[in-house]
Enzyme design. Structure first.
Site, PDB file in Angstrom:
ATOM      1  N   HIS A 199     -10.885  -3.381   0.996  1.00 10.90           N
ATOM      2  CA  HIS A 199     -10.693  -4.634   0.249  1.00 10.90           C
ATOM      3  C   HIS A 199     -11.967  -5.491   0.257  1.00 10.90           C
ATOM      4  O   HIS A 199     -13.038  -4.999   0.531  1.00 10.90           O
ATOM      5  CB  HIS A 199      -9.464  -5.388   0.769  1.00 10.90           C
ATOM      6  N   GLU A 213      -6.601  -9.058   5.727  1.00  8.53           N
ATOM      7  CA  GLU A 213      -7.083  -7.710   6.030  1.00  8.53           C
ATOM      8  C   GLU A 213      -8.581  -7.551   5.760  1.00  8.53           C
ATOM      9  O   GLU A 213      -9.315  -6.962   6.544  1.00  8.53           O
ATOM     10  CB  GLU A 213      -6.293  -6.685   5.195  1.00  8.53           C
ATOM     11  N   HIS A 275      -8.910   0.216   7.240  1.00 14.77           N
ATOM     12  CA  HIS A 275      -7.846  -0.650   6.718  1.00 14.77           C
ATOM     13  C   HIS A 275      -6.953  -1.141   7.853  1.00 14.77           C
ATOM     14  O   HIS A 275      -6.937  -0.576   8.943  1.00 14.77           O
ATOM     15  CB  HIS A 275      -6.974   0.114   5.709  1.00 14.77           C
ATOM     16  N   GLU A 339      -5.714   3.269   9.340  1.00 15.38           N
ATOM     17  CA  GLU A 339      -4.901   2.051   9.358  1.00 15.38           C
ATOM     18  C   GLU A 339      -4.803   1.652  10.825  1.00 15.38           C
ATOM     19  O   GLU A 339      -4.047   2.231  11.604  1.00 15.38           O
ATOM     20  CB  GLU A 339      -3.505   2.299   8.766  1.00 15.38           C
TER      21      GLU A 339
HETATM   22 ZN    ZN Z   1      -5.833  -1.930   3.039  1.00 14.33          ZN
END
Ligand code: ZN
Length: 378
Positions: A199, A213, A275, A339
């Site tokens: 992002h 995030e 992420h 993640e």
């Molecule tokens: Zn993400």
């Protein structure tokens, strides 16, 4: 008698300045595109209209919630622009433009009723430097629950390049050429490693109670880069500041392809996308590593990094899993998408914002990369 006659005349004179000014030239809609974005908390279909001058859109939703109309006063449709568009049918049944004397309506029929909280309409400066240009963005949230986060890439660039009106695009997987010798050597020294902080810029990623995030992924990625540089690797980062890699408010596929392009152009030996996970329930916790076996080494890369990550945190182990994520499929080199815990879980969010956990993950990821090269290299 006379007075009675003057009064309506006065009223009429007062009304004159309030009539809408007939502009000499209308704003023109020069292109329309739609895309499904499934990297937000709720997936949505985004429709972007480019205009050659500013307009003020107005949103109307009918009583049943099945028809969304965005009115663009004083706007007309350019000759080469299509009037009908398809998008993800779980979210939007049909998009059509209709020109009226007062302006243009963007009519969006939805399969499931929406309210104003499901539809977001806003304007942005145009993509060109000319400030008078304007983009109108219409986001319609998915109400079906069938559009999975990250799972259904669908970028229909209809109206831009006249591609077919089919709304389903299959993701093309670059074929990994077995004849191409993928040389793996031991050690991190001189390896080209692409680090992709998830992002950034207008795309904040998942949102927690105290953080976003995009900021956590960048903080951890910078720490990874420092450690890799110290180890003699050559680090390529898809971004080093809080920016969109392709363009503000771009479509997901454009944004993610831009990240893949950076890694592919640098002929990176490995691609690591960072992420932070999110879920509708605050109970969801843990660390996951995602890979796609497009090369013989993707799994190994994911597994070695994940094993080290689980030594660096108290977060639960959600395992090493396969996924069709865009960046995993469109990079030419072994790639992993990490993640690193859930921003939607208050305990994990707090830890992820701490210098200590960020540094722990950065170190474990670099250790995992070293393990990967050392175990597979010759
Ligand atoms: Zn993400």
């Amino acid at each position: 008698m006379k007075r009675l006659f003057i009064l309506p005349l006065l009223m009429l004179l007062c009304l004159v300045p309030m009539l809408p000014a007939q502009a000499a030239s209308k704003a023109e809609i020069t292109s329309v595109r739609t895309a499904t974005r499934n990297d937000a908390n709720v997936p949505f279909v985004r429709t972007v209209l480019e205009l050659d001058s500013k307009v003020t859109p107005r949103l109307f939703i009918d009583e049943d919630g099945k028809y969304v109309t965005v009115t663009l006063p004083n706007a007309k449709i350019a000759k080469n622009v299509e009037k009908k568009y398809n998008a993800d049918r779980n979210v939007v049944s049909r998009i059509s433009l209709s020109q009226r004397s007062s302006g243009t309506d963007v009519n969006i029929k939805v399969p499931r009723a929406v309210t104003k909280s499901d539809v977001n309409v806003f304007t942005l400066p145009g993509t060109d430097k000319a400030k008078k240009e304007c983009r109108v963005v219409i986001d319609v949230n998915d109400k079906s629950g069938k559009v999975k986060q990250w799972m259904h890439w669908n970028d229909a660039k209809i109206g831009i390049d006249n591609t077919s009106l089919s709304s389903t695009y299959s993701v093309k997987v670059p074929s990994y050429s077995s004849s191409r010798s993928y040389k793996l050597t031991k050690g991190l020294k001189d390896k080209v490693i692409c680090i992709d902080p998830g992002h950034g810029g207008t795309d904040v990623g998942a949102i927690g109670k105290i953080s976003q995030e995009k900021n956590i992924t960048l903080a951890i990625s910078k720490k990874i880069a420092d450690l890799l540089n110290d180890a003699g690797a050559k680090v390529i980062m898809t971004r080093t500041t809080d920016v969109d890699v392709y363009a503000p408010y771009d479509a997901a596929a454009e944004e993610l392809q831009a990240r893949c392009n950076i890694a592919n152009a640098a002929k990176a030996d490995a691609f690591v996308s960072v992420h932070i996970d999110s879920f509708s329930s605050a109970d969801a916790r843990g660390v996951t590593a995602y890979y796609n076996s497009k090369t013989p080494h993707d799994y190994s890369l994911a597994k070695y990094i994940h094993n080290q990550n689980m030594q660096a945190t108290e977060f639960p182990d959600r395992g090493t899993r396969t996924a069709n994520f865009y960046v995993l499929l469109h990079t030419n080199m072994p790639a992993v998408l990490l993640e690193l815990g859930f921003i939607s879980n208050p305990t994990e969010e707090r830890a992820l914002n701490s210098e200590k956990q960020q540094q722990n993950f950065a170190e474990s990821i670099v250790k995992g990369l070293a393990d990967y090269f050392n175990h597979n290299g010759r």
